[in-house]
Design a protein around this motif. Sequence first.
Motif, PDB file in Angstrom:
ATOM      1  N   VAL A 137      86.918  71.390  72.968  1.00 16.02           N
ATOM      2  CA  VAL A 137      87.524  72.623  72.463  1.00 16.02           C
ATOM      3  C   VAL A 137      88.981  72.333  72.123  1.00 16.02           C
ATOM      4  CG1 VAL A 137      88.206  74.980  73.067  1.00 16.02           C
ATOM      5  CG2 VAL A 137      85.976  74.098  73.795  1.00 16.02           C
ATOM      6  N   SER A 138      89.421  72.746  70.961  1.00 16.77           N
ATOM      7  CA  SER A 138      90.794  72.438  70.539  1.00 16.77           C
ATOM      8  C   SER A 138      91.645  73.680  70.330  1.00 16.77           C
ATOM      9  CB  SER A 138      90.777  71.606  69.247  1.00 16.77           C
ATOM     10  OG  SER A 138      90.077  72.286  68.217  1.00 16.77           O
ATOM     11  N   ASP A 139      91.096  74.848  70.685  1.00 11.28           N
ATOM     12  CA  ASP A 139      91.807  76.091  70.417  1.00 11.28           C
ATOM     13  C   ASP A 139      91.542  77.066  71.560  1.00 11.28           C
ATOM     14  OD1 ASP A 139      92.897  78.428  69.455  1.00 11.28           O
ATOM     15  OD2 ASP A 139      91.704  78.497  67.611  1.00 11.28           O
ATOM     16  N   LEU A 140      92.609  77.606  72.137  1.00 13.57           N
ATOM     17  CA  LEU A 140      92.443  78.580  73.214  1.00 13.57           C
ATOM     18  C   LEU A 140      91.780  79.873  72.746  1.00 13.57           C
ATOM     19  CD1 LEU A 140      95.657  78.419  75.445  1.00 13.57           C
ATOM     20  CD2 LEU A 140      93.317  77.781  76.022  1.00 13.57           C
ATOM     21  N   GLY A 141      91.666  80.054  71.446  1.00 15.11           N
ATOM     22  CA  GLY A 141      90.964  81.217  70.924  1.00 15.11           C
ATOM     23  C   GLY A 141      89.456  81.100  70.987  1.00 15.11           C
ATOM     24  N   ALA A 142      88.934  79.901  71.292  1.00 14.42           N
ATOM     25  CA  ALA A 142      87.491  79.718  71.396  1.00 14.42           C
ATOM     26  C   ALA A 142      86.950  80.561  72.553  1.00 14.42           C
ATOM     27  CB  ALA A 142      87.163  78.244  71.619  1.00 14.42           C
ATOM     28  N   PRO A 143      85.752  81.117  72.408  1.00 13.71           N
ATOM     29  CA  PRO A 143      85.204  81.989  73.452  1.00 13.71           C
ATOM     30  C   PRO A 143      85.198  81.355  74.846  1.00 13.71           C
ATOM     31  CG  PRO A 143      83.884  82.152  71.467  1.00 13.71           C
ATOM     32  CD  PRO A 143      84.877  81.052  71.218  1.00 13.71           C
ATOM     33  N   ALA A 144      84.817  80.086  74.943  1.00 12.38           N
ATOM     34  CA  ALA A 144      84.764  79.439  76.259  1.00 12.38           C
ATOM     35  C   ALA A 144      86.147  79.343  76.876  1.00 12.38           C
ATOM     36  CB  ALA A 144      84.136  78.051  76.141  1.00 12.38           C
ATOM     37  N   ALA A 145      87.153  79.056  76.052  1.00 16.81           N
ATOM     38  CA  ALA A 145      88.526  78.967  76.565  1.00 16.81           C
ATOM     39  C   ALA A 145      89.043  80.337  76.979  1.00 16.81           C
ATOM     40  CB  ALA A 145      89.434  78.347  75.507  1.00 16.81           C
ATOM     41  N   ARG A 146      88.738  81.359  76.185  1.00 19.07           N
ATOM     42  CA  ARG A 146      89.157  82.715  76.553  1.00 19.07           C
ATOM     43  C   ARG A 146      88.525  83.139  77.876  1.00 19.07           C
ATOM     44  NH1 ARG A 146      87.969  84.120  71.130  1.00 19.07           N
ATOM     45  NH2 ARG A 146      86.266  85.449  71.872  1.00 19.07           N
ATOM     46  N   ALA A 147      87.281  82.728  78.088  1.00 19.56           N
ATOM     47  CA  ALA A 147      86.596  83.084  79.329  1.00 19.56           C
ATOM     48  C   ALA A 147      87.273  82.426  80.531  1.00 19.56           C
ATOM     49  CB  ALA A 147      85.128  82.672  79.250  1.00 19.56           C
ATOM     50  N   LEU A 176      95.467  71.798  75.612  1.00 19.23           N
ATOM     51  CA  LEU A 176      95.091  73.159  75.217  1.00 19.23           C
ATOM     52  C   LEU A 176      96.153  74.176  75.625  1.00 19.23           C
ATOM     53  CD1 LEU A 176      91.299  73.608  76.102  1.00 19.23           C
ATOM     54  CD2 LEU A 176      92.350  73.937  73.856  1.00 19.23           C
ATOM     55  N   TYR A 177      96.852  73.872  76.728  1.00 19.57           N
ATOM     56  CA  TYR A 177      97.722  74.873  77.355  1.00 19.57           C
ATOM     57  C   TYR A 177      99.202  74.676  77.031  1.00 19.57           C
ATOM     58  CZ  TYR A 177      93.377  75.272  79.926  1.00 19.57           C
ATOM     59  OH  TYR A 177      92.048  75.412  80.245  1.00 19.57           O
ATOM     60  N   GLU A 178      99.501  73.942  75.976  1.00 19.00           N
ATOM     61  CA  GLU A 178     100.907  73.692  75.641  1.00 19.00           C
ATOM     62  C   GLU A 178     101.670  74.991  75.420  1.00 19.00           C
ATOM     63  OE1 GLU A 178     102.178  70.148  73.286  1.00 19.00           O
ATOM     64  OE2 GLU A 178     100.030  70.003  72.806  1.00 19.00           O
TER      65      GLU A 178
END
Length: 430
Positions: free
Chosen positions: A231-241, A275-277
Amino acid sequence: MSVGRRQLLLGGAGLVAAATGGAMLWKPVDRSRPHDDYFSALNALLKREGPGHPVMVVDRARLHRNIDVIAGAVGATRTWRVVVKSLPSIPLLREVMTRARTRALMVFHQPFLSAVARAFPDADVLMGKPMPVNAARAFYADLAAGPPTGFDPARQLQWLIDTPERLAQYGQLAAELGIRMRINAEIDVGLHRGGFDSPDALRGLLSRMAADAERFEFAGLMGYEPHLTGVSDLGAPAARAVLEVYRGCIQCCRDAGHDPAQLTLNGAGSHTLRLYERDRTMNDLSAGSALVKPTDFDTALLTDNVPALFIATPILKRYDRLRAPVPGLATDLMRWWDPNRERLYFIYGGYWKARYVSPSGVPDALYHSTNQEPLTTSRAVDLQPDDLVFLRPTQSEQVMLQFGDLLVVDEGRLVDRWPVFQEGSRADLS
């Protein structure tokens, strides 16, 4: 030898069938390439100064570059927690901690914890997995048996707790030893490998610790999320979860009277740290393997990092014609079918968790051997016995423990030897 004679015979027969079936469209091309300038220089250095057996090489200049990349991603307002299992050497850890200006470590193994407490008496340590209570007991016994180090577990060590039952075990140990233990709660942010899976579950843990404040101090949260690899974007559903669960647990801590700014809110790993920069949910980010970049870490978020860790092993034997324990016709067919099987070498050792990097274009081994692995190339590669071949480990942990001292190179010179941990040993490796 892990592949038997019968399998090799079947492989030869398969080549016959492929050829007669019109499979020429899939005939391999010559991919073999000799050492480039970097590996030619490393080959010359190790032929001159190396020990003549397989070694693990750390490129210090590349290591420093990777440290700077990760330190920049963590930033000045958060803590970078260096993962010990991924860099299992006291001198290597010291190099990283000094350049990164961090004293924070994550430890996964009790003997390593004992060594770290001796070598880094000012370290801030978070356990990376819940440890059996007997492992915790062994650590305190080790610490008491040795000379004073200045390391104070009551201030500098966070034990990871995943269940109320484990907390109860640790409470009994604390009462037995007359100590107070700092507790970090493992939360399940989506990996589903264990930990508290909801704010309600976490709330129960916090209540139990508050009722036994003489034995416990709540220190923070740890939410590991390697399922976000790729995953390269915090907007991805898994990252948001992940962030939704983590923020809910932070709010639970706040409701229980804990100031999140005073807690260790740990997450990430080498695969996900970047991801968290631009996100500040977590104030404590972990990374280790990204500093040496094994092949499993060739991912989009780590393109700024460079490989800094190599296995180097001597060639023992060379043959200019393929030899294999199968009938001559099958061997000739293998050579005809794949030009990368023209020349045969046998290396010192083999069958590591690693991939050949130089010479490049090496096809799969004819068979695996931990003693003398066969390596084939086209005639474009012209190495001799005592030359070295180079592999990149697929991971750093475990593999780094198999070769003795790490050989440290810097700008074409062999500059140091760094001992590694001995798993299960209590030796001081400082």
